[in-house]
Motif scaffolding. Sequence first.
Motif, PDB file in Angstrom:
ATOM      1  N   SER A   1       0.822  -1.213   0.000  1.00 20.32           N
ATOM      2  CA  SER A   1       0.000   0.000   0.000  1.00 20.32           C
ATOM      3  C   SER A   1       0.856   1.264   0.000  1.00 20.32           C
ATOM      4  N   THR A   2       2.033   1.225   0.628  1.00 19.80           N
ATOM      5  CA  THR A   2       2.907   2.394   0.641  1.00 19.80           C
ATOM      6  C   THR A   2       3.368   2.716  -0.773  1.00 19.80           C
ATOM      7  N   ALA A   3       3.738   1.687  -1.533  1.00 21.59           N
ATOM      8  CA  ALA A   3       4.179   1.886  -2.915  1.00 21.59           C
ATOM      9  C   ALA A   3       3.043   2.448  -3.761  1.00 21.59           C
ATOM     10  N   LEU A   4       1.850   1.934  -3.569  1.00 22.49           N
ATOM     11  CA  LEU A   4       0.701   2.419  -4.335  1.00 22.49           C
ATOM     12  C   LEU A   4       0.420   3.885  -4.019  1.00 22.49           C
ATOM     13  N   GLU A   5       0.556   4.250  -2.773  1.00 23.27           N
ATOM     14  CA  GLU A   5       0.358   5.643  -2.368  1.00 23.27           C
ATOM     15  C   GLU A   5       1.404   6.549  -3.023  1.00 23.27           C
ATOM     16  N   GLU A   6       2.661   6.105  -3.019  1.00 22.75           N
ATOM     17  CA  GLU A   6       3.742   6.877  -3.642  1.00 22.75           C
ATOM     18  C   GLU A   6       3.559   6.973  -5.157  1.00 22.75           C
ATOM     19  N   ILE A   7       3.098   5.902  -5.774  1.00 28.49           N
ATOM     20  CA  ILE A   7       2.834   5.894  -7.216  1.00 28.49           C
ATOM     21  C   ILE A   7       1.750   6.915  -7.543  1.00 28.49           C
ATOM     22  N   ASN A   8       0.696   6.938  -6.761  1.00 27.40           N
ATOM     23  CA  ASN A   8      -0.398   7.884  -6.997  1.00 27.40           C
ATOM     24  C   ASN A   8       0.052   9.332  -6.799  1.00 27.40           C
ATOM     25  N   LYS A   9       0.933   9.575  -5.811  1.00 26.27           N
ATOM     26  CA  LYS A   9       1.476  10.922  -5.608  1.00 26.27           C
ATOM     27  C   LYS A   9       2.302  11.350  -6.817  1.00 26.27           C
ATOM     28  N   ALA A  10       3.175  10.458  -7.278  1.00 27.39           N
ATOM     29  CA  ALA A  10       4.011  10.769  -8.431  1.00 27.39           C
ATOM     30  C   ALA A  10       3.156  11.006  -9.676  1.00 27.39           C
ATOM     31  N   LYS A  11       2.133  10.197  -9.835  1.00 30.22           N
ATOM     32  CA  LYS A  11       1.223  10.350 -10.978  1.00 30.22           C
ATOM     33  C   LYS A  11       0.554  11.724 -10.954  1.00 30.22           C
ATOM     34  N   ALA A  12       0.026  12.106  -9.810  1.00 26.74           N
ATOM     35  CA  ALA A  12      -0.635  13.410  -9.678  1.00 26.74           C
ATOM     36  C   ALA A  12       0.353  14.553  -9.915  1.00 26.74           C
ATOM     37  N   ASN A  13       1.549  14.423  -9.363  1.00 28.57           N
ATOM     38  CA  ASN A  13       2.562  15.461  -9.555  1.00 28.57           C
ATOM     39  C   ASN A  13       2.986  15.574 -11.018  1.00 28.57           C
ATOM     40  N   LEU A  14       3.080  14.452 -11.709  1.00 29.48           N
ATOM     41  CA  LEU A  14       3.449  14.488 -13.126  1.00 29.48           C
ATOM     42  C   LEU A  14       2.343  15.104 -13.972  1.00 29.48           C
ATOM     43  N   TYR A  15       1.094  14.819 -13.652  1.00 24.87           N
ATOM     44  CA  TYR A  15       0.005  15.466 -14.382  1.00 24.87           C
ATOM     45  C   TYR A  15       0.014  16.980 -14.138  1.00 24.87           C
ATOM     46  N   ARG A  16       0.316  17.423 -12.923  1.00 25.04           N
ATOM     47  CA  ARG A  16       0.445  18.856 -12.642  1.00 25.04           C
ATOM     48  C   ARG A  16       1.621  19.454 -13.422  1.00 25.04           C
ATOM     49  N   PHE A  17       2.716  18.688 -13.499  1.00 23.71           N
ATOM     50  CA  PHE A  17       3.872  19.136 -14.268  1.00 23.71           C
ATOM     51  C   PHE A  17       3.492  19.382 -15.727  1.00 23.71           C
ATOM     52  N   TYR A  18       2.796  18.420 -16.345  1.00 21.98           N
ATOM     53  CA  TYR A  18       2.421  18.580 -17.751  1.00 21.98           C
ATOM     54  C   TYR A  18       1.514  19.786 -17.952  1.00 21.98           C
ATOM     55  N   PHE A  19       0.557  19.963 -17.061  1.00 22.39           N
ATOM     56  CA  PHE A  19      -0.339  21.119 -17.167  1.00 22.39           C
ATOM     57  C   PHE A  19       0.463  22.414 -17.104  1.00 22.39           C
ATOM     58  N   SER A  20       1.374  22.508 -16.137  1.00 23.39           N
ATOM     59  CA  SER A  20       2.159  23.736 -15.995  1.00 23.39           C
ATOM     60  C   SER A  20       3.098  23.943 -17.184  1.00 23.39           C
ATOM     61  N   GLN A  21       3.695  22.876 -17.712  1.00 25.70           N
ATOM     62  CA  GLN A  21       4.572  23.006 -18.884  1.00 25.70           C
ATOM     63  C   GLN A  21       3.784  23.515 -20.085  1.00 25.70           C
ATOM     64  N   PHE A  22       2.610  22.951 -20.313  1.00 26.78           N
ATOM     65  CA  PHE A  22       1.796  23.387 -21.447  1.00 26.78           C
ATOM     66  C   PHE A  22       1.409  24.861 -21.291  1.00 26.78           C
ATOM     67  N   LEU A  23       1.039  25.251 -20.095  1.00 29.51           N
ATOM     68  CA  LEU A  23       0.667  26.641 -19.846  1.00 29.51           C
ATOM     69  C   LEU A  23       1.865  27.565 -20.076  1.00 29.51           C
ATOM     70  N   LEU A  24       3.025  27.193 -19.549  1.00 31.73           N
ATOM     71  CA  LEU A  24       4.224  28.015 -19.715  1.00 31.73           C
ATOM     72  C   LEU A  24       4.646  28.104 -21.179  1.00 31.73           C
ATOM     73  N   LEU A  25       4.595  26.990 -21.891  1.00 30.12           N
ATOM     74  CA  LEU A  25       4.938  27.008 -23.318  1.00 30.12           C
ATOM     75  C   LEU A  25       3.965  27.884 -24.102  1.00 30.12           C
ATOM     76  N   PHE A  26       2.691  27.803 -23.770  1.00 33.47           N
ATOM     77  CA  PHE A  26       1.701  28.664 -24.422  1.00 33.47           C
ATOM     78  C   PHE A  26       2.031  30.136 -24.169  1.00 33.47           C
ATOM     79  N   LEU A  27       2.373  30.477 -22.935  1.00 33.98           N
ATOM     80  CA  LEU A  27       2.682  31.865 -22.601  1.00 33.98           C
ATOM     81  C   LEU A  27       3.922  32.358 -23.344  1.00 33.98           C
ATOM     82  N   VAL A  28       4.935  31.518 -23.489  1.00 35.21           N
ATOM     83  CA  VAL A  28       6.140  31.891 -24.236  1.00 35.21           C
ATOM     84  C   VAL A  28       5.784  32.186 -25.691  1.00 35.21           C
ATOM     85  N   ILE A  29       4.985  31.324 -26.283  1.00 37.62           N
ATOM     86  CA  ILE A  29       4.572  31.539 -27.678  1.00 37.62           C
ATOM     87  C   ILE A  29       3.722  32.802 -27.782  1.00 37.62           C
TER      88      ILE A  29
END
Length: 158
Positions: free
Chosen positions: A122-150
């Motif tokens: 269960s600890t690994a599953l919890e860590e996997i879900n945290k990493a997954k959520a953080n990576l989805y936030r990363f992609y959202f922020s990257q797309f937003l930042l790239l849009f702003l640069v353009i």
Amino acid sequence: MNTQTLLPALLTLHLTGLILMAGTTVIDYVTFSTFWKQFQVNQTKSLVLLEATSKFARINGIGAALLILTGIGMMALTHGIFGEQLWFRIKFALVIIIILNALLVSRRQSLKLRKHITDTGSTALEEINKAKANLYRFYFSQFLLLFLVIFLSVFKFN
């Protein structure tokens, strides 16, 4: 080579660097999303997709280096004329944030995900879900930042 030839050449390479960074981010996101869909069905096969995403960092880095080097070249050719303009200063800061976001957030979360994906419990599953959520936030922020640069590059307000 004169300035009338060199400046458009550098601009073309500059845009190529931006395209490499943006394109790699899109492909990385698509592969990451496909990984999660496959992970639900067959965890063993999904690991191939996760491994593929590790190759994208190098392409993204090449794009970032090309973006920075050609930007410096264009600034040298124009004697820093854009450096005093507000849109450029904001754009420059956003590019630095994009690079740091990729290096600090994406890389760390990807490494955590790879580490915990083979663990069980269960600890690994919890860590996997945290990493997954953080990576989805990363992609959202990257797309937003790239849009702003353009956006800033196109409209160039003062």
